[in-house]
Design a protein around this motif. Structure first.
Motif, short mmCIF file in Angstrom:
data_model
loop_
_atom_site.label_atom_id
_atom_site.label_comp_id
_atom_site.label_asym_id
_atom_site.label_seq_id
_atom_site.Cartn_x
_atom_site.Cartn_y
_atom_site.Cartn_z
N LYS A 1 34.35 40.05 36.18
CA LYS A 1 34.85 38.80 36.53
C LYS A 1 36.30 38.83 37.11
CE LYS A 1 34.21 34.15 36.47
NZ LYS A 1 32.96 33.48 36.84
N ARG B 1 40.10 38.40 37.64
CA ARG B 1 40.92 37.62 36.86
C ARG B 1 41.88 36.71 37.69
NH1 ARG B 1 44.74 42.27 34.58
NH2 ARG B 1 42.69 43.06 34.06
N THR B 2 42.02 35.59 37.09
CA THR B 2 43.00 34.45 37.64
C THR B 2 44.19 34.70 37.13
OG1 THR B 2 42.34 33.06 36.20
CG2 THR B 2 40.81 33.18 37.77
N ASP B 3 45.15 33.88 37.81
CA ASP B 3 46.36 33.93 37.16
C ASP B 3 46.73 33.64 35.71
OD1 ASP B 3 47.68 34.85 39.77
OD2 ASP B 3 48.43 32.86 40.19
N TRP C 1 45.22 34.26 33.23
CA TRP C 1 45.11 35.44 32.35
C TRP C 1 45.88 36.88 32.96
CZ3 TRP C 1 43.42 35.23 27.41
CH2 TRP C 1 42.43 34.04 27.25
N LYS C 2 46.86 36.58 33.72
CA LYS C 2 47.39 37.57 34.51
C LYS C 2 48.42 38.78 33.46
CE LYS C 2 51.62 35.06 36.04
NZ LYS C 2 52.37 34.33 36.85
N LEU D 1 35.02 29.21 35.37
CA LEU D 1 36.38 29.43 34.79
C LEU D 1 36.36 31.07 34.57
CD1 LEU D 1 36.79 29.09 30.87
CD2 LEU D 1 34.41 28.97 31.99
N ASP D 2 37.79 31.44 34.53
CA ASP D 2 38.02 32.91 33.97
C ASP D 2 37.92 32.83 32.45
OD1 ASP D 2 38.78 35.61 33.62
OD2 ASP D 2 40.76 35.15 34.66
#
Length: 461
Positions: A121, A123-125, A127-128, A393-394
């Protein structure tokens, strides 16, 4: 891994330095000593002043704690994370020098960390700062096990280090953890609670239900996010203290990456290994607690006999049995679950015990078990694909394995539910539920509200 006998700190450091063969070589040295009782939360709080990342783990039912400070070594993997992580861990242990006359669980070289729920999936900001797999060997570590306290130093030595100077510095750091430190525990207040796309989430439940009715899956777990904004920056020590006080029978953890901290109080063990003894648990099927003893017993009885919850629980039991049977002997699973009570919730619970076969490790078991049907669904690949394509969502590390392992062949991992990502004066909380063919979107939404309570209650919500 070289074990060395009991000697003075300067001698241990001096011998390890002399083993370094090249001018630019490094040597990992781990030293564990028994110490006087020290509050794990105080240890965690003192470390805040050191400006180092902190890690925290406790199994409240066992009164077992590991608190880590700093980063002596970090094991990071983005691809083939189970294999890469295990290979790096094994290589590190082969080359390390360990002084640990006690060898109790959680002492010696210990690494703490976790993994993303689904590395496929994007990764979004949000969970960066958290990788697909990330484990930290702390510089300083406190372990509480069976009523005794242990202090471990993990240090990377260079050839030009001076043993006496290093010993003095390390002894000063140890003394710092015993120093008094006032703590501000003023209450945290949630000023704003933002539901992330609740209507769209209910639509995704309906969509999953239709997929199941078309026999494309048996169960699909869908998670959602709630974003909180506080009156001030959240104090992680206070959050942990409140979780310990309110969430019995849980694994409470904190994994800090600079200003972000993933925190939770999960009741769900994925796997525990002590030498070759394996324990896993099936925890699926959820109901609230009652306000009176009579109401509580009635809810327990209803949960135990509820067809949807028993079906959901049976999915997990069958999956765990199928996943680990080729890696173990002496596999034992009770015929029926029991009720597992928590402060806000109660669950159906079945323990699984076995003996791990030679040649296999805790990573082999995690790879087989994650994600369980309680967090992904069943069949695994079909449900995961639906989540990738449709979940709003992530998840990051929510619902994924978090835990620890040590150089004595012990380790324990839990499933990171009842958790949130705290970012200064904001946080994202996560909760999910299992969708089956008869699921009602409104009822599933209310179930996620119940599952959000443990974290909301300690975050001023």
């Amino acid at each position: 891994m070289i074990e060395i006998k009991e000697e003075q700190l300067e001698d241990i450091l001096d011998k390890a330095i002399k083993k370094i063969e090249t001018q630019h070589g490094m040597q990992l040295l781990s030293i564990t000593k028994k110490i006087a009782p020290l509050d794990p939360l105080h240890f965690f709080e003192v470390a805040k002043g050191m400006k180092k990342n902190r890690t925290f783990w406790t199994s409240t039912i066992d009164d077992f704690y590991i608190v880590g400070v700093g980063n002596a070594v970090e094991i990071v993997a983005e691809e083939e994370r189970f294999e890469v992580t295990e290979n790096q861990w094994s290589k590190l242990l082969d080359e390390a020098i360990v002084y640990n006359p006690y060898k109790v669980p959680g002492t010696g070289i210990v690494t703490l960390g976790g993994m993303a729920f689904d590395p496929k999936k994007p990764r979004t900001d949000l969970w960066k700062k958290f990788s697909a797999s990330q484990f930290t060997i702390p510089e300083y570590m406190l372990t509480k096990e069976d009523g005794s306290y242990y202090f471990t130093i993990n240090i990377r030595l260079k050839r030009d280090d001076h043993a006496i100077q290093l010993a003095n510095e390390l002894e000063q750091v140890e003394a710092t953890f015993f120093s008094e430190r006032p703590r501000n525990t003023n209450g945290l207040i949630t000023n704003e609670k933002i539901e992330i796309q609740p209507s769209e989430w209910k639509d995704s439940v309906r969509q999953a239900r239709e997929e199941i009715r078309k026999n494309k899956a048996e169960k699909i777990v869908l998670a959602r996010e709630v974003r909180l904004k506080f009156n001030k920056k959240a104090d992680i020590t206070t959050v942990l203290e409140n979780l310990i006080q309110t969430q019995g029978n849980s694994f409470i953890f904190a994994l800090e990456k600079n200003d972000d901290c993933f925190v939770g109080a999960t009741p769900e063990r994925l796997v525990k290994i002590e030498k070759d003894h394996l324990l896993s648990t099936c925890l699926a099927g959820t109901a609230p607690r009652g306000h009176t003893e009579e109401e509580d017993m009635a809810i327990s009885h209803s949960l135990f006999h509820d067809e949807k919850n028993r079906q959901e629980h049976d999915f997990v039991v069958r999956m765990i049995k199928h996943a680990i049977k080729n890696y173990c002997t002496d596999l034992e699973i009770p015929d029926e679950p029991v009720i597992y009570p928590l402060k806000n919730l109660q669950h159906l619970y079945t323990p699984v015990t076995a003996t791990l076969k030679k040649g296999y490790s805790i990573f082999d078991i995690i790879k087989q078990l994650h994600p369980t049907p309680a967090l992904g669904g069943t069949p695994r690949e079909e449900s995961l694909q639906f989540i990738r394509d449709n979940e709003l969502l992530d998840r990051g590390w929510y619902g994924a394995p978090v835990g620890w392992l040590d150089s004595n062949q012990n380790g324990e991992f839990a499933v990171a539910i009842r958790s949130g990502l705290i970012q200064g004066d904001e946080a994202s909380l996560f909760a999910g539920c299992g969708v089956v063919k008869d699921s009602d979107p409104e009822a599933e939404y209310e179930e996620t509200n119940i599952k959000l309570l443990p974290m909301l209650s300690v975050l001023g919500g």
